[in-house]
Structures are given as C-alpha cells and as structure tokens.
Design a protein around this motif. Structure first.
Motif, short mmCIF file in Angstrom:
data_model
loop_
_atom_site.label_atom_id
_atom_site.label_comp_id
_atom_site.label_asym_id
_atom_site.label_seq_id
_atom_site.Cartn_x
_atom_site.Cartn_y
_atom_site.Cartn_z
N LEU A 182 47.69 30.30 39.55
CA LEU A 182 48.15 31.64 39.96
C LEU A 182 49.67 31.74 39.84
CD1 LEU A 182 45.84 32.07 43.05
CD2 LEU A 182 45.79 33.49 41.01
N ILE A 183 50.36 30.73 40.34
CA ILE A 183 51.83 30.73 40.29
C ILE A 183 52.33 30.75 38.85
CG2 ILE A 183 53.88 29.32 40.78
CD1 ILE A 183 52.41 28.44 43.39
N GLN A 184 51.68 30.00 37.99
CA GLN A 184 52.09 29.92 36.59
C GLN A 184 51.68 31.15 35.78
OE1 GLN A 184 50.26 26.18 35.49
NE2 GLN A 184 52.11 25.02 35.97
N GLY A 185 50.92 32.03 36.41
CA GLY A 185 50.51 33.25 35.72
C GLY A 185 49.36 33.04 34.75
N LYS A 186 48.66 31.92 34.86
CA LYS A 186 47.53 31.64 33.98
C LYS A 186 46.29 32.44 34.37
CE LYS A 186 48.96 26.96 32.74
NZ LYS A 186 48.60 25.54 32.81
N THR A 187 46.26 32.91 35.59
CA THR A 187 45.16 33.74 36.08
C THR A 187 45.69 34.65 37.18
OG1 THR A 187 42.86 33.71 36.82
CG2 THR A 187 44.33 32.12 37.85
N THR A 188 44.87 35.57 37.60
CA THR A 188 45.22 36.46 38.70
C THR A 188 44.22 36.24 39.84
OG1 THR A 188 43.79 38.26 37.96
CG2 THR A 188 46.06 38.22 37.08
N VAL A 189 44.55 36.76 41.00
CA VAL A 189 43.65 36.64 42.14
C VAL A 189 42.32 37.31 41.83
CG1 VAL A 189 43.27 37.34 44.54
CG2 VAL A 189 45.49 36.42 43.86
N SER A 190 42.35 38.48 41.22
CA SER A 190 41.09 39.18 40.93
C SER A 190 40.26 38.42 39.90
CB SER A 190 41.34 40.62 40.48
OG SER A 190 42.14 40.65 39.33
N GLU A 191 40.89 37.83 38.88
CA GLU A 191 40.15 37.04 37.90
C GLU A 191 39.52 35.81 38.55
OE1 GLU A 191 42.79 37.97 33.87
OE2 GLU A 191 43.23 36.19 35.07
N ALA A 192 40.30 35.11 39.36
CA ALA A 192 39.79 33.92 40.03
C ALA A 192 38.69 34.28 41.01
CB ALA A 192 40.93 33.20 40.75
N SER A 193 38.84 35.40 41.68
CA SER A 193 37.84 35.85 42.63
C SER A 193 36.50 36.05 41.94
CB SER A 193 38.31 37.15 43.28
OG SER A 193 37.32 37.67 44.12
N ARG A 194 36.53 36.72 40.81
CA ARG A 194 35.30 36.95 40.05
C ARG A 194 34.74 35.65 39.46
NH1 ARG A 194 38.24 41.43 38.41
NH2 ARG A 194 38.88 40.39 36.49
N ALA A 195 35.61 34.84 38.87
CA ALA A 195 35.17 33.63 38.19
C ALA A 195 34.55 32.61 39.13
CB ALA A 195 36.34 33.00 37.43
N TYR A 196 35.09 32.51 40.34
CA TYR A 196 34.65 31.47 41.27
C TYR A 196 33.86 32.02 42.46
CZ TYR A 196 37.88 28.72 38.52
OH TYR A 196 38.51 28.09 37.48
N ASP A 197 33.57 33.31 42.43
CA ASP A 197 32.82 33.96 43.51
C ASP A 197 33.46 33.71 44.87
OD1 ASP A 197 30.77 35.56 44.52
OD2 ASP A 197 29.47 33.84 44.91
N LEU A 198 34.76 33.98 44.93
CA LEU A 198 35.54 33.85 46.17
C LEU A 198 36.11 35.22 46.51
CD1 LEU A 198 37.57 30.68 45.13
CD2 LEU A 198 35.76 30.74 46.85
N SER A 199 36.35 35.45 47.79
CA SER A 199 36.97 36.72 48.16
C SER A 199 38.47 36.65 47.85
CB SER A 199 36.76 37.02 49.64
OG SER A 199 37.52 36.14 50.44
N PRO A 200 39.05 37.76 47.43
CA PRO A 200 40.49 37.78 47.18
C PRO A 200 41.29 37.34 48.41
CG PRO A 200 39.50 39.74 46.28
CD PRO A 200 38.43 39.03 47.08
N SER A 201 40.83 37.73 49.61
CA SER A 201 41.57 37.36 50.82
C SER A 201 41.55 35.84 51.03
CB SER A 201 41.02 38.08 52.04
OG SER A 201 39.68 37.72 52.27
N GLU A 202 40.46 35.19 50.65
CA GLU A 202 40.39 33.73 50.79
C GLU A 202 41.41 33.07 49.86
OE1 GLU A 202 37.01 30.25 51.02
OE2 GLU A 202 36.52 32.07 49.90
N ILE A 203 41.47 33.53 48.63
CA ILE A 203 42.43 32.98 47.66
C ILE A 203 43.85 33.26 48.12
CG2 ILE A 203 43.26 33.12 45.28
CD1 ILE A 203 40.33 33.82 44.50
#
Length: 105
Positions: A24-45
């Motif tokens: 996330l810090i490196q800009g390789k992904t976004t919170v919303s992308e990670a949320s969808r990809a890993y089935d996590l809530s954005p607030s958790e990330i």
C-alpha cells in the motif's frame, strides 16, 4: 495488484499484514483493491496501516517506548476521550431537559 502474496490467505500473520501495508505504501495496490482481492474490510486494512504508522513512529524515536508503554499511553488517551465524550453527552442531555422545561412554560 502485486501477486507476491497468496490470495487464499486464511490467517493474517504480522508478516503478511506488513507485506500488504508495504504494498500500500509503495503504491502497488490500493485499500479497495486489497479489500476485494483478500476479502477484507477496508476498515480492517486501514487499521493495519494506522498500527504500522504508530509502530514506525515509535521505532524512529530517539528513545522508543516499549510496547507495554505504547499500549498504556493509547489506553490512557482513549479513556480521556471517552470521559470527554461522556461529559459532553451529559451536558447535552441537561441542556435538552432545560430547553424542554422552558418550552413547557
């Protein structure tokens, strides 16, 4: 999104969380992308990111706090915020009661 992590992760260890936060810090992904990809809530990330920021800030201090001191400080801050919120709530209830009494007169 970087495919460096297995997308079927069942248990999020500190190492896996760190890897995601770094992406996330490196800009390789976004919170919303990670949320969808890993089935996590954005607030958790976002919580993991905040935890990482606090840990990073502490590690860069001239005199880092130990983990227990960090949690005690965080607990104290939360207790103070809770106390302030309760005072404000009580004050609002008293004001509302006074205003209702005034309307009745």
């Amino acid at each position: 999104m970087s495919m460096t992590m297995d997308e079927t992760i069942k248990r999020w260890t500190a190492k896996r969380k760190s890897a995601l936060v770094i992406e996330l810090i490196q800009g390789k992904t976004t919170v919303s992308e990670a949320s969808r990809a890993y089935d996590l809530s954005p607030s958790e990330i976002e919580g993991w990111v905040e935890d990482a920021k606090r840990g990073m800030e502490n590690s860069l201090r001239a005199n880092p706090l130990d983990v227990r001191a960090q949690y005690e400080k965080q607990l104290k801050d939360l207790q103070e915020a809770y106390g302030e919120a309760m005072l404000e709530l009580r004050a609002r209830k008293k004001l509302q009661a006074l205003m209702e009494r005034e309307d009745d007169n």
